[in-house]
Design a protein around this motif. Sequence first.
Motif, PDB file in Angstrom:
ATOM      1  N   HIS A 212       0.813  -1.239  -0.224  1.00 30.95           N
ATOM      2  CA  HIS A 212      -0.012   0.093   0.187  1.00 30.95           C
ATOM      3  C   HIS A 212       0.676   1.271   0.146  1.00 30.95           C
ATOM      4  N   GLU A 213       1.996   1.154   0.648  1.00 35.68           N
ATOM      5  CA  GLU A 213       2.762   2.379   0.928  1.00 35.68           C
ATOM      6  C   GLU A 213       3.984   2.483   0.052  1.00 35.68           C
ATOM      7  N   LEU A 214       3.632   2.397  -1.293  1.00 40.80           N
ATOM      8  CA  LEU A 214       4.751   2.543  -2.417  1.00 40.80           C
ATOM      9  C   LEU A 214       5.583   3.710  -2.565  1.00 40.80           C
ATOM     10  N   SER A 240      -4.487  -1.208  -8.449  1.00 47.42           N
ATOM     11  CA  SER A 240      -4.805  -0.289  -9.601  1.00 47.42           C
ATOM     12  C   SER A 240      -3.589  -0.490 -10.677  1.00 47.42           C
ATOM     13  N   LYS A 241      -4.050  -0.257 -11.782  1.00 39.53           N
ATOM     14  CA  LYS A 241      -3.004  -0.409 -12.997  1.00 39.53           C
ATOM     15  C   LYS A 241      -1.849   0.527 -12.817  1.00 39.53           C
ATOM     16  N   HIS A 242      -2.119   1.541 -12.198  1.00 37.65           N
ATOM     17  CA  HIS A 242      -0.784   2.690 -12.121  1.00 37.65           C
ATOM     18  C   HIS A 242       0.235   2.183 -11.085  1.00 37.65           C
ATOM     19  N   VAL A 243      -0.474   1.521 -10.020  1.00 34.60           N
ATOM     20  CA  VAL A 243       0.339   0.787  -9.105  1.00 34.60           C
ATOM     21  C   VAL A 243       1.237  -0.322  -9.552  1.00 34.60           C
ATOM     22  N   LYS A 419       0.389   4.975  -5.932  1.00 32.58           N
ATOM     23  CA  LYS A 419      -0.351   4.680  -4.735  1.00 32.58           C
ATOM     24  C   LYS A 419      -1.666   4.777  -5.131  1.00 32.58           C
ATOM     25  N   LEU A 420      -2.809   3.921  -4.604  1.00 29.31           N
ATOM     26  CA  LEU A 420      -4.090   3.903  -4.632  1.00 29.31           C
ATOM     27  C   LEU A 420      -4.696   4.919  -3.665  1.00 29.31           C
ATOM     28  N   ILE A 424     -11.174   6.845  -4.675  1.00 31.16           N
ATOM     29  CA  ILE A 424     -11.559   6.302  -5.791  1.00 31.16           C
ATOM     30  C   ILE A 424     -12.593   5.048  -5.574  1.00 31.16           C
ATOM     31  N   PRO A 425     -12.063   3.901  -5.030  1.00 34.82           N
ATOM     32  CA  PRO A 425     -12.956   2.815  -4.780  1.00 34.82           C
ATOM     33  C   PRO A 425     -14.470   3.290  -3.848  1.00 34.82           C
TER      34      PRO A 425
END
Length: 568
Positions: A212-214, A240-243, A419-420, A424-425
Amino acid sequence: MTIPQPPCGKRLIPFIVLAVFFIVYRTAPTDSLLPSPVSTASILSWSAQFSQPEPASLPGAARLVPHASDEGVFLETSAFDLPKLIKEKQRGKADARTSYKGLKIAVLEHAGFHEEVVGAVLKTLIDIEANFTLYRDSFRWGYGDILAAGLNYTIDPTPYSDGTYAKAVQNNEIDLTIHISCDHAFWNWPKNKPAYEAMKANQNMEVVCMLHELENLKDDERISWEKAMSQGRLTYLTLSKHVKTFLRSEVLKWADKYREVRWGKVDVEEFVPIFPVDPASLPDSEAVDVSAHFPKSPEKIPSRLAILGNIQTWRRNYNPIIKDLHQALQVDPALWGYEPLSTSVVNATYQPAKDGTRPPVSLHFIGNLAPTSKLEIPDSMRDMVHIHSGLVYTDFYRLLGSMDLVLPAFIGWTYLEKKLSSAIPAGIVSKVPILGSELLLNAYQFLRDPSIVLHQPGMTEIEAIAALRASIDPSNPSSSKALLPVDSRSDAPEWAEDEFPSAQVHLSADSESDTDAQIEGGDVMKRFGGDAQDWEEYHGRLYEANAEMMIDLLERLGSRIRARQARS
Protein backbone atom coordinates in the motif's frame (compact mmCIF):
# COMPACT_ATOMS: atom_id res chain seq x y z
CA MET A 1 1.04 -32.91 -77.01
CA THR A 2 2.35 -29.60 -75.69
CA ILE A 3 -0.13 -26.79 -75.31
CA PRO A 4 1.39 -23.59 -76.62
CA GLN A 5 1.77 -20.82 -73.96
CA PRO A 6 1.18 -17.13 -74.63
CA PRO A 7 4.44 -15.33 -75.04
CA CYS A 8 5.85 -13.84 -71.78
CA GLY A 9 2.78 -15.13 -69.82
CA LYS A 10 4.69 -15.74 -66.63
CA ARG A 11 6.34 -12.36 -66.78
CA LEU A 12 2.95 -10.61 -66.87
CA ILE A 13 1.55 -12.26 -63.73
CA PRO A 14 3.29 -9.95 -61.17
CA PHE A 15 2.15 -6.87 -63.07
CA ILE A 16 -1.45 -8.16 -63.20
CA VAL A 17 -1.42 -8.78 -59.40
CA LEU A 18 -0.05 -5.31 -58.69
CA ALA A 19 -2.61 -3.71 -60.99
CA VAL A 20 -5.49 -5.49 -59.23
CA PHE A 21 -4.16 -4.48 -55.80
CA PHE A 22 -3.82 -0.86 -56.91
CA ILE A 23 -7.38 -0.75 -58.21
CA VAL A 24 -8.77 -2.26 -54.98
CA TYR A 25 -6.73 0.15 -52.85
CA ARG A 26 -7.87 3.25 -54.76
CA THR A 27 -11.53 2.25 -54.73
CA ALA A 28 -11.69 1.21 -51.05
CA PRO A 29 -13.46 3.71 -48.74
CA THR A 30 -10.89 5.69 -46.80
CA ASP A 31 -12.69 5.24 -43.51
CA SER A 32 -12.18 1.50 -43.75
CA LEU A 33 -8.42 2.06 -43.61
CA LEU A 34 -8.32 4.58 -40.75
CA PRO A 35 -9.84 4.60 -37.26
CA SER A 36 -13.16 6.39 -37.27
CA PRO A 37 -13.54 9.48 -35.07
CA VAL A 38 -14.60 8.73 -31.49
CA SER A 39 -17.20 10.87 -29.78
CA THR A 40 -16.58 12.19 -26.29
CA ALA A 41 -19.49 10.22 -24.92
CA SER A 42 -18.05 6.96 -26.24
CA ILE A 43 -14.92 7.18 -24.12
CA LEU A 44 -16.84 5.79 -21.21
CA SER A 45 -18.78 3.13 -23.10
CA TRP A 46 -18.39 -0.44 -21.98
CA SER A 47 -18.26 -1.74 -25.53
CA ALA A 48 -15.00 0.04 -26.28
CA GLN A 49 -13.33 -1.00 -23.05
CA PHE A 50 -14.59 -4.45 -22.20
CA SER A 51 -15.32 -5.98 -25.60
CA GLN A 52 -13.41 -9.06 -26.69
CA PRO A 53 -10.55 -8.64 -29.15
CA GLU A 54 -11.29 -9.63 -32.71
CA PRO A 55 -10.54 -13.34 -33.33
CA ALA A 56 -7.43 -12.45 -35.29
CA SER A 57 -5.94 -10.23 -32.58
CA LEU A 58 -3.37 -11.59 -30.16
CA PRO A 59 -4.10 -11.85 -26.43
CA GLY A 60 -2.77 -8.80 -24.65
CA ALA A 61 -2.04 -6.98 -27.89
CA ALA A 62 -1.98 -3.19 -27.82
CA ARG A 63 -5.36 -1.60 -28.42
CA LEU A 64 -6.55 1.88 -29.26
CA VAL A 65 -8.78 3.29 -26.55
CA PRO A 66 -10.78 6.53 -26.91
CA HIS A 67 -9.03 9.67 -25.70
CA ALA A 68 -10.64 12.15 -23.31
CA SER A 69 -11.15 14.51 -26.25
CA ASP A 70 -12.61 14.07 -29.69
CA GLU A 71 -9.36 14.68 -31.48
CA GLY A 72 -7.28 11.63 -30.67
CA VAL A 73 -6.66 8.33 -28.98
CA PHE A 74 -4.22 7.08 -26.41
CA LEU A 75 -2.60 3.66 -26.22
CA GLU A 76 -2.78 1.11 -23.44
CA THR A 77 -1.70 -2.50 -23.30
CA SER A 78 -5.10 -4.11 -23.06
CA ALA A 79 -8.77 -3.22 -23.02
CA PHE A 80 -9.10 -3.74 -19.27
CA ASP A 81 -6.04 -4.94 -17.48
CA LEU A 82 -7.37 -6.60 -14.43
CA PRO A 83 -4.65 -9.09 -15.15
CA LYS A 84 -5.16 -11.42 -18.07
CA LEU A 85 -8.92 -10.85 -18.19
CA ILE A 86 -9.07 -11.06 -21.95
CA LYS A 87 -6.63 -13.96 -22.05
CA GLU A 88 -8.75 -15.84 -19.57
CA LYS A 89 -11.92 -15.09 -21.48
CA GLN A 90 -10.31 -16.71 -24.50
CA ARG A 91 -8.95 -19.61 -22.48
CA GLY A 92 -12.31 -20.69 -21.12
CA LYS A 93 -15.09 -20.00 -18.66
CA ALA A 94 -14.30 -19.55 -15.00
CA ASP A 95 -16.46 -22.47 -13.92
CA ALA A 96 -14.26 -24.83 -15.94
CA ARG A 97 -11.39 -24.13 -13.51
CA THR A 98 -12.14 -25.45 -10.04
CA SER A 99 -8.96 -27.06 -8.74
CA TYR A 100 -8.31 -23.98 -6.60
CA LYS A 101 -11.27 -24.99 -4.41
CA GLY A 102 -9.03 -27.56 -2.72
CA LEU A 103 -6.65 -24.87 -1.49
CA LYS A 104 -6.64 -23.83 2.15
CA ILE A 105 -6.48 -20.04 1.98
CA ALA A 106 -5.76 -17.59 4.78
CA VAL A 107 -6.78 -13.95 4.44
CA LEU A 108 -4.46 -12.17 6.86
CA GLU A 109 -4.83 -8.56 8.02
CA HIS A 110 -2.63 -8.23 11.08
CA ALA A 111 -2.09 -4.46 11.24
CA GLY A 112 -5.63 -3.32 12.03
CA PHE A 113 -6.02 -1.28 8.81
CA HIS A 114 -7.44 -1.63 5.29
CA GLU A 115 -10.92 -2.89 6.16
CA GLU A 116 -12.18 -1.95 2.70
CA VAL A 117 -9.58 -4.17 1.04
CA VAL A 118 -10.50 -7.03 3.36
CA GLY A 119 -14.14 -6.63 2.31
CA ALA A 120 -13.23 -6.67 -1.38
CA VAL A 121 -11.10 -9.82 -1.01
CA LEU A 122 -13.84 -11.57 0.96
CA LYS A 123 -16.41 -10.62 -1.69
CA THR A 124 -14.28 -12.16 -4.44
CA LEU A 125 -13.43 -15.34 -2.53
CA ILE A 126 -17.11 -15.83 -1.67
CA ASP A 127 -18.07 -15.32 -5.32
CA ILE A 128 -15.67 -18.03 -6.51
CA GLU A 129 -16.54 -20.36 -3.59
CA ALA A 130 -12.98 -20.56 -2.32
CA ASN A 131 -12.09 -22.18 1.01
CA PHE A 132 -10.73 -19.40 3.21
CA THR A 133 -10.32 -18.24 6.80
CA LEU A 134 -10.03 -14.59 7.78
CA TYR A 135 -7.35 -13.89 10.39
CA ARG A 136 -7.77 -10.56 12.12
CA ASP A 137 -8.30 -9.54 15.73
CA SER A 138 -11.31 -7.26 15.20
CA PHE A 139 -12.85 -4.64 12.93
CA ARG A 140 -12.70 -0.92 13.52
CA TRP A 141 -15.63 1.49 13.45
CA GLY A 142 -18.33 -1.12 12.92
CA TYR A 143 -17.01 -2.50 9.64
CA GLY A 144 -18.58 -5.85 10.51
CA ASP A 145 -21.97 -4.18 10.02
CA ILE A 146 -20.97 -3.32 6.45
CA LEU A 147 -19.96 -6.93 5.74
CA ALA A 148 -23.27 -8.13 7.17
CA ALA A 149 -25.32 -5.61 5.20
CA GLY A 150 -23.51 -5.95 1.87
CA LEU A 151 -22.21 -9.53 1.83
CA ASN A 152 -24.40 -11.18 4.44
CA TYR A 153 -21.05 -12.14 5.98
CA THR A 154 -21.41 -12.49 9.75
CA ILE A 155 -18.50 -14.80 10.63
CA ASP A 156 -16.24 -13.36 13.30
CA PRO A 157 -12.57 -13.14 12.29
CA THR A 158 -10.23 -15.79 13.64
CA PRO A 159 -7.92 -14.06 16.14
CA TYR A 160 -4.41 -13.29 15.00
CA SER A 161 -2.53 -11.91 17.99
CA ASP A 162 -2.98 -15.05 20.12
CA GLY A 163 -0.69 -17.00 17.79
CA THR A 164 -3.43 -19.00 16.05
CA TYR A 165 -2.27 -17.99 12.59
CA ALA A 166 1.43 -18.63 13.31
CA LYS A 167 0.65 -22.12 14.59
CA ALA A 168 -1.47 -22.90 11.53
CA VAL A 169 1.44 -21.90 9.27
CA GLN A 170 3.93 -23.91 11.27
CA ASN A 171 1.66 -26.97 11.08
CA ASN A 172 1.28 -26.67 7.27
CA GLU A 173 -2.46 -26.06 7.64
CA ILE A 174 -2.41 -23.17 5.15
CA ASP A 175 -1.52 -23.48 1.47
CA LEU A 176 -1.71 -19.81 0.57
CA THR A 177 -1.89 -16.53 2.47
CA ILE A 178 -3.41 -13.42 0.94
CA HIS A 179 -1.58 -10.88 3.03
CA ILE A 180 -3.65 -7.67 3.06
CA SER A 181 -1.18 -5.35 4.84
CA CYS A 182 2.13 -6.72 3.64
CA ASP A 183 4.22 -3.54 3.81
CA HIS A 184 7.38 -3.89 5.87
CA ALA A 185 6.33 -0.98 8.07
CA PHE A 186 3.35 -3.00 9.38
CA TRP A 187 5.61 -5.74 10.76
CA ASN A 188 7.55 -3.62 13.24
CA TRP A 189 5.66 -4.69 16.36
CA PRO A 190 7.01 -7.53 18.56
CA LYS A 191 3.68 -9.37 18.56
CA ASN A 192 4.02 -9.93 14.81
CA LYS A 193 7.41 -11.67 14.88
CA PRO A 194 6.14 -15.29 15.34
CA ALA A 195 3.79 -15.04 12.35
CA TYR A 196 6.37 -13.28 10.20
CA GLU A 197 9.06 -15.84 10.93
CA ALA A 198 6.63 -18.71 10.36
CA MET A 199 5.65 -17.30 6.95
CA LYS A 200 9.29 -17.03 5.89
CA ALA A 201 10.17 -20.49 7.20
CA ASN A 202 7.32 -22.42 5.57
CA GLN A 203 8.74 -23.32 2.15
CA ASN A 204 5.42 -24.76 0.95
CA MET A 205 3.10 -21.81 1.55
CA GLU A 206 2.50 -19.25 -1.19
CA VAL A 207 2.50 -15.59 -0.13
CA VAL A 208 0.31 -13.07 -1.98
CA CYS A 209 1.64 -9.74 -0.78
CA MET A 210 -0.53 -6.60 -1.05
CA LEU A 211 1.53 -3.40 -0.78
CA HIS A 212 0.00 0.00 0.00
CA GLU A 213 2.78 2.47 0.88
CA LEU A 214 4.76 2.41 -2.36
CA GLU A 215 5.65 6.09 -2.12
CA ASN A 216 8.04 4.94 0.63
CA LEU A 217 9.38 1.89 -1.19
CA LYS A 218 12.83 1.05 0.17
CA ASP A 219 15.22 -1.88 0.37
CA ASP A 220 13.43 -3.09 3.51
CA GLU A 221 10.49 -4.02 1.29
CA ARG A 222 12.68 -6.14 -0.98
CA ILE A 223 14.50 -7.81 1.90
CA SER A 224 11.21 -8.62 3.70
CA TRP A 225 10.23 -11.34 1.23
CA GLU A 226 13.57 -12.12 -0.41
CA LYS A 227 13.50 -15.66 0.95
CA ALA A 228 9.99 -16.33 -0.37
CA MET A 229 11.07 -14.88 -3.73
CA SER A 230 14.11 -17.15 -3.90
CA GLN A 231 11.84 -20.15 -3.26
CA GLY A 232 9.44 -19.11 -6.02
CA ARG A 233 6.43 -18.59 -3.75
CA LEU A 234 5.91 -14.80 -3.80
CA THR A 235 3.27 -12.84 -5.75
CA TYR A 236 2.51 -9.14 -5.44
CA LEU A 237 -1.07 -7.92 -5.64
CA THR A 238 -1.74 -4.23 -6.29
CA LEU A 239 -4.95 -2.21 -6.23
CA SER A 240 -4.81 -0.32 -9.53
CA LYS A 241 -3.16 -0.36 -12.93
CA HIS A 242 -0.79 2.53 -12.21
CA VAL A 243 0.38 0.89 -8.98
CA LYS A 244 0.91 -2.39 -10.80
CA THR A 245 2.97 -0.65 -13.48
CA PHE A 246 5.11 1.16 -10.89
CA LEU A 247 5.74 -1.90 -8.71
CA ARG A 248 6.50 -4.16 -11.67
CA SER A 249 9.10 -1.66 -12.82
CA GLU A 250 10.67 -1.57 -9.35
CA VAL A 251 10.77 -5.37 -9.11
CA LEU A 252 12.54 -5.55 -12.47
CA LYS A 253 15.03 -2.98 -11.19
CA TRP A 254 15.70 -5.23 -8.19
CA ALA A 255 16.40 -8.10 -10.54
CA ASP A 256 18.82 -6.02 -12.58
CA LYS A 257 20.53 -4.22 -9.69
CA TYR A 258 21.17 -7.35 -7.63
CA ARG A 259 21.68 -9.71 -10.59
CA GLU A 260 18.85 -11.87 -9.29
CA VAL A 261 16.91 -13.44 -12.14
CA ARG A 262 14.25 -14.80 -9.81
CA TRP A 263 13.03 -11.29 -8.93
CA GLY A 264 12.18 -10.87 -12.59
CA LYS A 265 9.90 -13.90 -12.37
CA VAL A 266 7.78 -12.52 -9.52
CA ASP A 267 4.26 -11.81 -10.80
CA VAL A 268 2.61 -8.46 -10.08
CA GLU A 269 -1.18 -8.59 -10.36
CA GLU A 270 -4.05 -6.11 -10.06
CA PHE A 271 -7.24 -6.22 -8.02
CA VAL A 272 -9.97 -3.56 -7.69
CA PRO A 273 -10.97 -3.15 -4.01
CA ILE A 274 -14.75 -2.85 -4.19
CA PHE A 275 -17.53 -4.67 -2.37
CA PRO A 276 -21.32 -4.29 -2.24
CA VAL A 277 -22.90 -1.58 -0.09
CA ASP A 278 -26.23 0.13 -0.71
CA PRO A 279 -26.02 3.55 0.95
CA ALA A 280 -29.71 4.16 0.29
CA SER A 281 -30.63 1.18 2.49
CA LEU A 282 -28.42 2.18 5.42
CA PRO A 283 -30.12 4.00 8.30
CA ASP A 284 -29.72 7.64 9.21
CA SER A 285 -28.18 8.37 12.60
CA GLU A 286 -27.53 11.29 14.94
CA ALA A 287 -24.29 11.96 13.07
CA VAL A 288 -25.72 11.60 9.55
CA ASP A 289 -29.22 12.70 8.51
CA VAL A 290 -29.43 12.62 4.73
CA SER A 291 -32.77 10.96 4.01
CA ALA A 292 -33.84 13.99 1.97
CA HIS A 293 -31.20 13.07 -0.62
CA PHE A 294 -32.51 9.52 -1.20
CA PRO A 295 -33.65 8.43 -3.67
CA LYS A 296 -31.60 10.52 -6.06
CA SER A 297 -33.23 12.40 -8.89
CA PRO A 298 -32.74 10.75 -12.30
CA GLU A 299 -31.48 14.09 -13.66
CA LYS A 300 -28.93 15.48 -11.27
CA ILE A 301 -27.28 18.86 -10.97
CA PRO A 302 -24.02 18.32 -9.05
CA SER A 303 -24.37 20.18 -5.77
CA ARG A 304 -23.12 18.05 -2.88
CA LEU A 305 -19.35 17.75 -3.39
CA ALA A 306 -17.19 15.44 -1.29
CA ILE A 307 -13.46 15.27 -0.61
CA LEU A 308 -12.47 12.11 1.25
CA GLY A 309 -9.57 11.20 3.50
CA ASN A 310 -7.75 12.64 6.47
CA ILE A 311 -8.11 16.40 6.12
CA GLN A 312 -4.51 17.39 5.54
CA THR A 313 -3.95 20.51 3.46
CA TRP A 314 -0.58 19.23 2.23
CA ARG A 315 -2.19 16.14 0.64
CA ARG A 316 -5.31 17.54 -1.00
CA ASN A 317 -6.37 20.87 -2.49
CA TYR A 318 -8.87 21.87 0.18
CA ASN A 319 -7.94 25.54 0.30
CA PRO A 320 -7.52 26.08 -3.47
CA ILE A 321 -10.96 24.55 -4.06
CA ILE A 322 -12.50 26.76 -1.36
CA LYS A 323 -10.81 29.79 -2.91
CA ASP A 324 -11.97 28.92 -6.45
CA LEU A 325 -15.55 28.41 -5.29
CA HIS A 326 -15.47 31.70 -3.40
CA GLN A 327 -14.34 33.56 -6.53
CA ALA A 328 -16.97 31.80 -8.66
CA LEU A 329 -19.68 32.73 -6.16
CA GLN A 330 -18.69 36.38 -6.41
CA VAL A 331 -18.94 36.22 -10.20
CA ASP A 332 -22.30 34.48 -10.49
CA PRO A 333 -23.97 33.28 -7.26
CA ALA A 334 -27.07 32.15 -9.17
CA LEU A 335 -25.07 29.52 -11.04
CA TRP A 336 -24.18 27.99 -7.67
CA GLY A 337 -27.70 28.18 -6.28
CA TYR A 338 -27.28 31.28 -4.10
CA GLU A 339 -28.59 34.80 -3.78
CA PRO A 340 -26.10 37.66 -4.12
CA LEU A 341 -24.27 38.31 -0.86
CA SER A 342 -26.09 40.88 1.26
CA THR A 343 -24.24 44.17 1.65
CA SER A 344 -26.46 45.36 4.49
CA VAL A 345 -25.87 42.50 6.92
CA VAL A 346 -22.71 42.30 9.01
CA ASN A 347 -20.85 39.00 8.52
CA ALA A 348 -23.42 37.95 5.93
CA THR A 349 -23.30 34.46 4.46
CA TYR A 350 -24.49 33.29 1.06
CA GLN A 351 -28.14 32.24 1.23
CA PRO A 352 -29.78 29.64 -1.07
CA ALA A 353 -31.63 31.15 -4.00
CA LYS A 354 -35.37 31.37 -3.48
CA ASP A 355 -36.32 30.33 -7.01
CA GLY A 356 -34.93 26.83 -6.47
CA THR A 357 -33.85 26.41 -10.10
CA ARG A 358 -30.49 25.04 -9.01
CA PRO A 359 -29.81 23.33 -5.68
CA PRO A 360 -27.18 25.21 -3.67
CA VAL A 361 -23.64 23.87 -3.75
CA SER A 362 -22.05 22.57 -0.56
CA LEU A 363 -18.58 21.17 0.18
CA HIS A 364 -18.24 18.13 2.43
CA PHE A 365 -14.85 17.15 3.82
CA ILE A 366 -15.22 13.60 5.11
CA GLY A 367 -12.35 12.56 7.37
CA ASN A 368 -10.48 13.55 10.47
CA LEU A 369 -9.08 17.08 10.52
CA ALA A 370 -5.35 17.09 11.16
CA PRO A 371 -4.46 19.46 14.06
CA THR A 372 -1.85 21.22 11.92
CA SER A 373 -4.19 21.74 8.95
CA LYS A 374 -5.69 25.18 8.60
CA LEU A 375 -8.76 25.46 6.39
CA GLU A 376 -9.16 28.94 4.93
CA ILE A 377 -12.95 29.25 4.82
CA PRO A 378 -14.30 32.78 4.15
CA ASP A 379 -16.97 33.87 6.61
CA SER A 380 -19.45 34.24 3.75
CA MET A 381 -19.07 30.50 2.98
CA ARG A 382 -19.17 29.13 6.49
CA ASP A 383 -22.65 27.64 6.00
CA MET A 384 -21.71 25.72 2.85
CA VAL A 385 -18.48 23.99 4.00
CA HIS A 386 -19.03 20.98 6.26
CA ILE A 387 -16.51 18.78 8.08
CA HIS A 388 -17.57 15.24 8.95
CA SER A 389 -15.20 13.48 11.35
CA GLY A 390 -15.26 10.36 13.48
CA LEU A 391 -17.88 8.49 11.45
CA VAL A 392 -18.46 4.76 11.76
CA TYR A 393 -18.54 2.90 8.47
CA THR A 394 -22.34 2.79 8.14
CA ASP A 395 -22.49 6.57 8.61
CA PHE A 396 -19.57 7.06 6.24
CA TYR A 397 -21.18 5.16 3.36
CA ARG A 398 -24.63 6.59 4.08
CA LEU A 399 -23.24 10.13 3.93
CA LEU A 400 -21.04 9.48 0.91
CA GLY A 401 -23.91 7.87 -0.97
CA SER A 402 -25.87 11.12 -0.64
CA MET A 403 -23.18 13.09 -2.50
CA ASP A 404 -23.24 14.04 -6.18
CA LEU A 405 -19.51 14.05 -6.90
CA VAL A 406 -16.25 12.94 -5.33
CA LEU A 407 -13.37 15.35 -5.93
CA PRO A 408 -9.98 13.58 -5.71
CA ALA A 409 -8.24 16.96 -5.17
CA PHE A 410 -4.79 15.37 -5.24
CA ILE A 411 -1.67 17.39 -4.57
CA GLY A 412 1.31 16.03 -6.45
CA TRP A 413 1.56 12.74 -8.33
CA THR A 414 1.70 10.07 -5.63
CA TYR A 415 -1.92 8.95 -6.08
CA LEU A 416 -1.52 8.93 -9.86
CA GLU A 417 1.79 7.05 -10.03
CA LYS A 418 2.59 5.03 -6.91
CA LYS A 419 -0.42 4.60 -4.67
CA LEU A 420 -4.16 3.96 -4.73
CA SER A 421 -6.37 6.66 -3.27
CA SER A 422 -9.09 4.97 -1.22
CA ALA A 423 -11.41 7.80 -2.29
CA ILE A 424 -11.71 6.24 -5.76
CA PRO A 425 -13.10 2.81 -4.78
CA ALA A 426 -15.14 4.47 -2.00
CA GLY A 427 -16.93 6.56 -4.63
CA ILE A 428 -17.50 3.48 -6.78
CA VAL A 429 -18.85 1.48 -3.84
CA SER A 430 -21.19 4.34 -2.91
CA LYS A 431 -22.35 4.88 -6.51
CA VAL A 432 -21.04 8.44 -6.61
CA PRO A 433 -19.06 9.45 -9.73
CA ILE A 434 -15.53 10.79 -9.43
CA LEU A 435 -14.58 14.02 -11.16
CA GLY A 436 -11.31 13.79 -13.06
CA SER A 437 -9.37 14.37 -16.24
CA GLU A 438 -7.52 11.96 -18.49
CA LEU A 439 -4.73 11.90 -15.88
CA LEU A 440 -7.08 10.15 -13.47
CA LEU A 441 -8.43 7.84 -16.15
CA ASN A 442 -4.94 6.81 -17.24
CA ALA A 443 -4.07 5.79 -13.68
CA TYR A 444 -7.37 4.26 -12.57
CA GLN A 445 -8.22 2.44 -15.77
CA PHE A 446 -11.09 0.55 -14.17
CA LEU A 447 -13.03 3.84 -14.09
CA ARG A 448 -15.78 3.75 -16.69
CA ASP A 449 -19.22 5.28 -17.08
CA PRO A 450 -21.02 5.94 -14.76
CA SER A 451 -18.15 6.11 -12.24
CA ILE A 452 -16.22 9.02 -13.75
CA VAL A 453 -17.15 12.48 -14.98
CA LEU A 454 -14.42 13.72 -17.29
CA HIS A 455 -13.16 17.25 -17.69
CA GLN A 456 -10.40 18.72 -19.79
CA PRO A 457 -6.86 18.51 -18.43
CA GLY A 458 -5.96 21.93 -17.05
CA MET A 459 -9.45 22.70 -15.76
CA THR A 460 -9.87 23.25 -12.04
CA GLU A 461 -12.51 21.26 -10.21
CA ILE A 462 -14.69 24.32 -9.75
CA GLU A 463 -14.50 25.21 -13.44
CA ALA A 464 -15.57 21.68 -14.36
CA ILE A 465 -18.46 21.73 -11.87
CA ALA A 466 -19.57 25.13 -13.15
CA ALA A 467 -19.75 23.63 -16.63
CA LEU A 468 -21.84 20.72 -15.40
CA ARG A 469 -24.20 23.03 -13.56
CA ALA A 470 -24.63 24.99 -16.79
CA SER A 471 -25.34 21.75 -18.70
CA ILE A 472 -22.03 22.02 -20.56
CA ASP A 473 -19.85 18.98 -21.07
CA PRO A 474 -16.56 19.82 -19.30
CA SER A 475 -14.65 17.31 -21.41
CA ASN A 476 -15.57 19.25 -24.56
CA PRO A 477 -16.68 22.75 -23.55
CA SER A 478 -15.67 24.42 -26.82
CA SER A 479 -18.87 23.17 -28.45
CA SER A 480 -21.03 25.02 -25.92
CA LYS A 481 -21.71 28.55 -24.75
CA ALA A 482 -19.45 30.58 -22.47
CA LEU A 483 -19.23 29.28 -18.95
CA LEU A 484 -18.03 32.07 -16.69
CA PRO A 485 -16.71 35.58 -17.29
CA VAL A 486 -13.09 34.45 -17.16
CA ASP A 487 -11.67 37.97 -17.13
CA SER A 488 -12.96 38.29 -13.57
CA ARG A 489 -10.20 35.95 -12.44
CA SER A 490 -6.64 37.20 -12.49
CA ASP A 491 -5.42 33.62 -12.45
CA ALA A 492 -7.69 32.32 -15.21
CA PRO A 493 -5.89 29.56 -17.14
CA GLU A 494 -4.87 30.07 -20.76
CA TRP A 495 -7.33 27.50 -22.03
CA ALA A 496 -10.27 29.47 -20.61
CA GLU A 497 -9.67 32.44 -22.86
CA ASP A 498 -9.64 30.16 -25.88
CA GLU A 499 -12.62 28.03 -24.91
CA PHE A 500 -14.80 30.77 -23.42
CA PRO A 501 -14.12 33.96 -25.40
CA SER A 502 -17.46 35.56 -24.46
CA ALA A 503 -16.14 36.91 -21.21
CA GLN A 504 -19.20 38.92 -20.22
CA VAL A 505 -21.78 36.11 -20.35
CA HIS A 506 -23.36 35.17 -17.00
CA LEU A 507 -25.26 31.90 -16.82
CA SER A 508 -27.90 32.76 -14.27
CA ALA A 509 -31.25 31.04 -13.90
CA ASP A 510 -33.09 33.47 -16.18
CA SER A 511 -30.27 34.05 -18.63
CA GLU A 512 -30.88 33.58 -22.33
CA SER A 513 -27.35 32.22 -22.59
CA ASP A 514 -28.19 29.66 -19.97
CA THR A 515 -31.15 28.45 -22.00
CA ASP A 516 -29.01 28.13 -25.11
CA ALA A 517 -26.36 26.26 -23.18
CA GLN A 518 -28.91 23.84 -21.81
CA ILE A 519 -30.18 23.13 -25.30
CA GLU A 520 -26.71 22.60 -26.72
CA GLY A 521 -25.48 20.52 -23.81
CA GLY A 522 -28.79 19.09 -22.67
CA ASP A 523 -27.57 15.51 -22.63
CA VAL A 524 -24.86 16.28 -20.08
CA MET A 525 -27.20 16.05 -17.11
CA LYS A 526 -28.84 12.92 -18.48
CA ARG A 527 -25.45 11.21 -18.56
CA PHE A 528 -24.24 12.56 -15.24
CA GLY A 529 -24.00 9.89 -12.57
CA GLY A 530 -25.91 7.20 -14.47
CA ASP A 531 -28.87 5.32 -13.03
CA ALA A 532 -29.30 2.21 -10.91
CA GLN A 533 -29.02 -0.12 -13.89
CA ASP A 534 -25.82 1.57 -15.08
CA TRP A 535 -24.23 1.12 -11.67
CA GLU A 536 -25.40 -2.47 -11.37
CA GLU A 537 -23.85 -3.34 -14.72
CA TYR A 538 -20.63 -1.52 -13.90
CA HIS A 539 -20.26 -3.17 -10.49
CA GLY A 540 -21.11 -6.54 -12.01
CA ARG A 541 -18.33 -6.24 -14.55
CA LEU A 542 -15.81 -5.29 -11.88
CA TYR A 543 -16.84 -8.21 -9.70
CA GLU A 544 -16.60 -10.54 -12.68
CA ALA A 545 -13.16 -9.20 -13.54
CA ASN A 546 -11.97 -9.60 -9.95
CA ALA A 547 -13.25 -13.16 -9.92
CA GLU A 548 -11.51 -13.95 -13.21
CA MET A 549 -8.24 -12.54 -11.92
CA MET A 550 -8.50 -14.40 -8.60
CA ILE A 551 -9.36 -17.72 -10.20
CA ASP A 552 -6.47 -17.40 -12.61
CA LEU A 553 -4.11 -16.47 -9.76
CA LEU A 554 -5.25 -19.28 -7.47
CA GLU A 555 -5.07 -21.85 -10.27
CA ARG A 556 -1.48 -20.86 -11.06
CA LEU A 557 -0.44 -20.82 -7.42
CA GLY A 558 -2.21 -24.13 -6.84
CA SER A 559 -0.19 -25.68 -9.65
CA ARG A 560 3.01 -24.42 -8.02
CA ILE A 561 1.96 -25.81 -4.65
CA ARG A 562 1.17 -29.24 -6.10
CA ALA A 563 4.42 -29.33 -8.06
CA ARG A 564 6.34 -28.43 -4.90
CA GLN A 565 4.55 -31.13 -2.92
CA ALA A 566 5.31 -33.69 -5.61
CA ARG A 567 9.03 -32.91 -5.40
CA SER A 568 9.18 -33.19 -1.62
